[in-house]
Design an enzyme around this catalytic site. Structure first.
Site, mmCIF file in Angstrom:
data_model
loop_
_atom_site.group_PDB
_atom_site.id
_atom_site.type_symbol
_atom_site.label_atom_id
_atom_site.label_comp_id
_atom_site.label_asym_id
_atom_site.label_seq_id
_atom_site.Cartn_x
_atom_site.Cartn_y
_atom_site.Cartn_z
ATOM 1 N N GLY A 202 18.330 51.542 67.729
ATOM 2 C CA GLY A 202 18.720 50.148 68.346
ATOM 3 C C GLY A 202 18.717 50.133 69.644
ATOM 4 O O GLY A 202 18.124 51.084 70.340
ATOM 5 N N PRO A 204 19.034 49.785 73.989
ATOM 6 C CA PRO A 204 19.773 50.874 74.682
ATOM 7 C C PRO A 204 21.043 50.396 75.044
ATOM 8 O O PRO A 204 21.260 49.398 75.119
ATOM 9 C CB PRO A 204 18.908 50.821 76.057
ATOM 10 C CG PRO A 204 17.579 50.219 75.618
ATOM 11 C CD PRO A 204 17.955 49.288 74.473
ATOM 12 N N GLU A 425 19.804 29.060 62.659
ATOM 13 C CA GLU A 425 19.763 30.184 61.842
ATOM 14 C C GLU A 425 20.710 29.726 60.329
ATOM 15 O O GLU A 425 20.030 30.369 59.304
ATOM 16 C CB GLU A 425 20.774 31.490 62.302
ATOM 17 C CG GLU A 425 20.046 31.815 63.460
ATOM 18 C CD GLU A 425 18.671 32.416 63.254
ATOM 19 O OE1 GLU A 425 18.333 32.785 62.320
ATOM 20 O OE2 GLU A 425 17.993 32.092 64.551
ATOM 21 N N HIS A 428 17.769 28.187 58.463
ATOM 22 C CA HIS A 428 16.841 29.153 57.789
ATOM 23 C C HIS A 428 17.655 29.762 56.480
ATOM 24 O O HIS A 428 17.129 29.989 55.378
ATOM 25 C CB HIS A 428 16.739 30.331 58.755
ATOM 26 C CG HIS A 428 15.660 30.174 59.783
ATOM 27 N ND1 HIS A 428 14.599 29.559 59.393
ATOM 28 C CD2 HIS A 428 15.729 30.217 61.207
ATOM 29 C CE1 HIS A 428 13.880 29.458 60.642
ATOM 30 N NE2 HIS A 428 14.560 29.882 61.691
HETATM 31 P P1 ADP Z 1 22.491 54.622 73.774
HETATM 32 O O1 ADP Z 1 22.290 56.066 73.632
HETATM 33 O O2 ADP Z 1 22.398 53.952 72.396
HETATM 34 O O3 ADP Z 1 21.494 54.123 74.691
HETATM 35 P P2 ADP Z 1 25.241 55.367 74.769
HETATM 36 O O4 ADP Z 1 25.777 56.227 73.675
HETATM 37 O O5 ADP Z 1 24.358 56.332 75.786
HETATM 38 O O6 ADP Z 1 24.155 54.425 74.223
HETATM 39 O O7 ADP Z 1 26.137 54.398 75.275
HETATM 40 C C1 ADP Z 1 26.445 54.211 76.551
HETATM 41 C C2 ADP Z 1 27.859 54.109 76.911
HETATM 42 O O8 ADP Z 1 28.320 52.950 76.493
HETATM 43 C C3 ADP Z 1 28.867 55.083 76.472
HETATM 44 O O9 ADP Z 1 29.045 56.391 76.902
HETATM 45 C C4 ADP Z 1 30.178 54.279 76.055
HETATM 46 O O10 ADP Z 1 30.968 54.411 77.278
HETATM 47 C C5 ADP Z 1 29.546 53.011 76.211
HETATM 48 N N1 ADP Z 1 29.636 52.464 74.695
HETATM 49 C C6 ADP Z 1 28.612 52.121 74.119
HETATM 50 N N2 ADP Z 1 28.571 51.505 72.621
HETATM 51 C C7 ADP Z 1 29.976 51.920 72.642
HETATM 52 C C8 ADP Z 1 30.884 51.810 71.669
HETATM 53 N N3 ADP Z 1 30.437 51.235 70.230
HETATM 54 N N4 ADP Z 1 32.106 52.128 71.588
HETATM 55 C C9 ADP Z 1 32.560 52.631 72.861
HETATM 56 N N5 ADP Z 1 31.714 52.727 74.038
HETATM 57 C C10 ADP Z 1 30.460 52.444 73.895
HETATM 58 ZN ZN ZN Z 2 14.128 30.129 63.585
#
Ligand code: ADP
Ligand code: ZN
Ligand code: MG
Length: 603
Positions: A202, A204, A425, A428
């Site tokens: 997914g 970042p 959408e 589609h």
């Molecule tokens: P990724 O690894 O997908 O890049 P992270 O897990 O490092 O993302 O997420 C970064 C920060 O964003 C987390 O530490 C948290 O604070 C916040 N965050 C991201 N997604 C969520 C979620 N679903 N629920 C709560 N906090 C989230």
């Molecule tokens: Zn389209």
């Protein structure tokens, strides 16, 4: 970690200071030895002229050497080293000068024993500290091959699923893994094979790392985490040995989770590296594959990995028995965003006017990390104004600040854009559903994807079919044009949002005509000399076109005819289901992402 390092450095500085002072002290020597030059001759003359009142003779223990302290009539004190104290005594006797004999004063034990000992200990400590500084913080400098994985157990701040907001389906998929780690026996008893690897994929900031930690936290097992980039080192072979080491550690701690963050750094498609391939990375990847194949199916180690570029991963890593489970971690929908906001609003007192629901609605395309950042910025703004609670205006101002950053990645979209996307959408989706050879629809979403698309409609994965039929190709074109058709029907204006669809439809139509002989006008002749590369070949292959102007214009006409016919068909079919279109768009605006069941219920 940062704290540790600064403490380490100040400790070092202190130590260094002590050593330095000791050395200076050593060299400068005992104070008091600085006397006006007073020679032996002065002393002799002084005695002969009866100038000396008192003499103290200090003899060294072994040799007859020593020092004498001489006090003269002016009450000045002089010190002299002499080679034979006995001679001095005789000399003084002969002149009848009073003298005392004393031991050479022992240097205090601080100087003779303690100081050198301290100095030694200090030096040893210093060297050890230096070695630790290089090794301790950034893995072991003396031991390149050691894995850099950090192990964390339940003791240090445990993450649970409760802290991961939204991501309901993702958590459900991982529930099984948690269950296995908790009670492996339950599964092995019935001969179940548990996935070895889970790949989280997914954009970042969507919570992949968080999710992996939460799995370990829920199961209460050790969590070894290492980033893909840690494997890629300057020295060939280091990465591979790190992998070996990591799995060694893991095996000793099973059941446990090994989490490889940003695996794309190491698991990039092999043999396509720039500059003649990256030997080191290939070796590392090979070692990773070997290790994953090496441990038994139910040994209790689950390898989790995260990436935002699954397309560049080496296919070998996705084979069964390796990362055989894929979990897509998408950007959150409205409900997900609300839950994430609620999680991060904990510990931040909210004023009465704060409306998280409204904030959730206006932040389409934001990831969890963006939302966390948003609330944090808002809290900072509140603190700057000396308030102890957040106001909606703080969030609004933070939104502008964070939004600009987020806009680079996704796009902050207006209500109007959202509405157009919803209808697009829905267009589609309806065609996917209605046309017999395509679909069914798996999910429809208007969450911006961050790669330029405002939304997507995802059909179920295609069945394995040997060949495409003409009917099916026409339906594909029709579906592709459905978005634009719906837009045109609902709004007076049309948008640029359908360019990708149009390109795809054109590519289909063109290959029908030039490759598959599906046009009566042109017959069963291959006019496609672009060697399969419909997209880029068009620009490059122009010069070597193997046919004349007349054929070229016929191709263009045929392509246009097919597209036009499909477009008319698309419009007709959507118009017939105008009520579904409206309801579908409305549901999309409300939920941003709808599932197959929700969509099919509209019919
Ligand atoms: P990724 O690894 O997908 O890049 P992270 O897990 O490092 O993302 O997420 C970064 C920060 O964003 C987390 O530490 C948290 O604070 C916040 N965050 C991201 N997604 C969520 C979620 N679903 N629920 C709560 N906090 C989230
Ligand atoms: Zn389209
Ligand atoms: Mg991450």
């Amino acid at each position: 970690m940062n704290n540790n390092r600064t403490r380490g450095i100040s400790g070092l500085t202190l130590l260094f200071g002590i050593v330095l002072i000791a050395i200076i002290y050593w060299f400068v020597g005992n104070p008091g030895s600085q006397e006006a030059p007073y020679t032996y001759r002065d002393f002799q003359n002084g005695v002969k002229e009866d100038q000396i009142t008192r003499v103290e003779i200090r003899q060294n223990r072994v040799a007859p050497t020593g020092t004498i302290r001489v006090q003269d009539k002016k009450d000045e004190l002089h010190e002299l080293h002499v080679s034979d104290v006995n001679e001095i005594q005789d000399f003084l006797d002969s002149y009848d000068v009073e003298f005392e004999v004393a031991d050479v004063p022992q240097d205090s034990w601080v100087v003779t024993t303690l100081l050198p000992t301290l100095l030694m200990v200090g030096a040893v400590l210093f060297v050890v500290a230096m070695m630790n500084r290089q090794g301790g913080a950034n893995a072991k400098a003396m031991n390149f091959g050691k894995s850099r994985a950090r192990m964390s157990t339940e003791l240090d701040n445990k993450v649970t699923f409760a802290q991961v907001a939204g991501l309901k389906e993702e958590k459900e998929e991982l529930e099984e893994i948690v269950d296995f780690l908790k009670a492996p026996g339950k599964y092995t008893q019935v001969g179940a094979r548990i996935p070895k690897g889970v790949l989280l994929e997914g954009p970042p900031g969507t919570g992949k790392t968080l999710l992996a930690k939460a799995v370990a936290g829920e199961a209460g097992v050790p969590f070894f985490t290492i980033s893909g980039s840690d494997f890629v080192e300057m020295f060939v072979g280091v990465g591979a040995s790190r992998v070996r080491d990591l799995f060694e550690d893991a095996k000793g701690n099973a059941p446990c989770i090994v989490f490889i963050d940003e695996i794309d750094a190491v698991a990039r498609r092999r043999g396509t590296g720039m500059g003649g391939g990256h030997d080191e990375r290939e070796q590392t990847l090979n070692q990773l594959l070997v290790e994953m194949d090496g441990f038994g199916v139910n040994e209790g180690i689950i390898v989790m990995a995260a990436t935002n570029r699954v397309d560049i991963l080496d296919p070998a890593i996705l084979r069964p028995g390796r990362f055989d489970r894929k979990v897509m971690v998408g950007r959150p929908d409205v409900q997900g965003r609300l839950e994430i906001l609620q999680v991060h609003a904990k510990g931040k007192p909210l004023g009465d006017d704060v409306d998280l629901e409204q904030t959730a609605r206006t932040t389409a395309g934001f990831t969890g990390a963006d939302l966390e950042n948003l609330l944090n910025e808002a809290a900072i703004l509140a603190a700057k104004e000396g308030r102890v609670y957040l106001q909606q205006s703080d969030i609004r101002h933070a939104f502008i600040k964070v939004g600009i950053g987020a806009e680079k990645k996704s796009r902050v979209i207006s209500d109007k854009e959202k509405k157009i996307t919803a209808f697009h959408e829905a267009g589609h989706a309806i065609l996917f559903h209605v046309l017999p050879d395509v679909g069914p629809v798996y999910s429809v979403s208007i969450i911006p994807t961050g790669v330029g698309a405002a939304g997507y409609t995802m059909p179920l994965p295609e069945k394995d079919e040997m060949f495409n039929t003409k009917g099916r190709m026409l339906q594909d074109i029709t579906v592709a044009l459905g978005g634009r058709a719906a837009e045109e029907m609902v709004f007076d204006d049309i948008t640029t949002g359908a360019s990708q669809d149009i390109r795809q439809a054109t590519a289909y139509a063109k290959s029908m005509v030039t490759k598959f002989g599906m046009s009566e006008q042109l017959g069963l002749v291959n006019y496609d000399n672009d060697s399969d590369e419909v997209f880029i070949g068009r620009d490059w292959g122009h010069t070597s076109r193997g046919y004349g102007e007349k054929v070229a214009s016929t191709i263009d006409m045929e392509v246009k005819r097919i597209i036009d016919e499909c477009y008319v068909e698309a419009k007709r079919m959507i118009e017939e289901r105008r009520d579904v279109l409206d309801r579908c768009a409305e549901l999309l605006l409300q939920k941003e992402k709808i599932t197959r069941e929700e969509f099919e219920a509209l019919f």
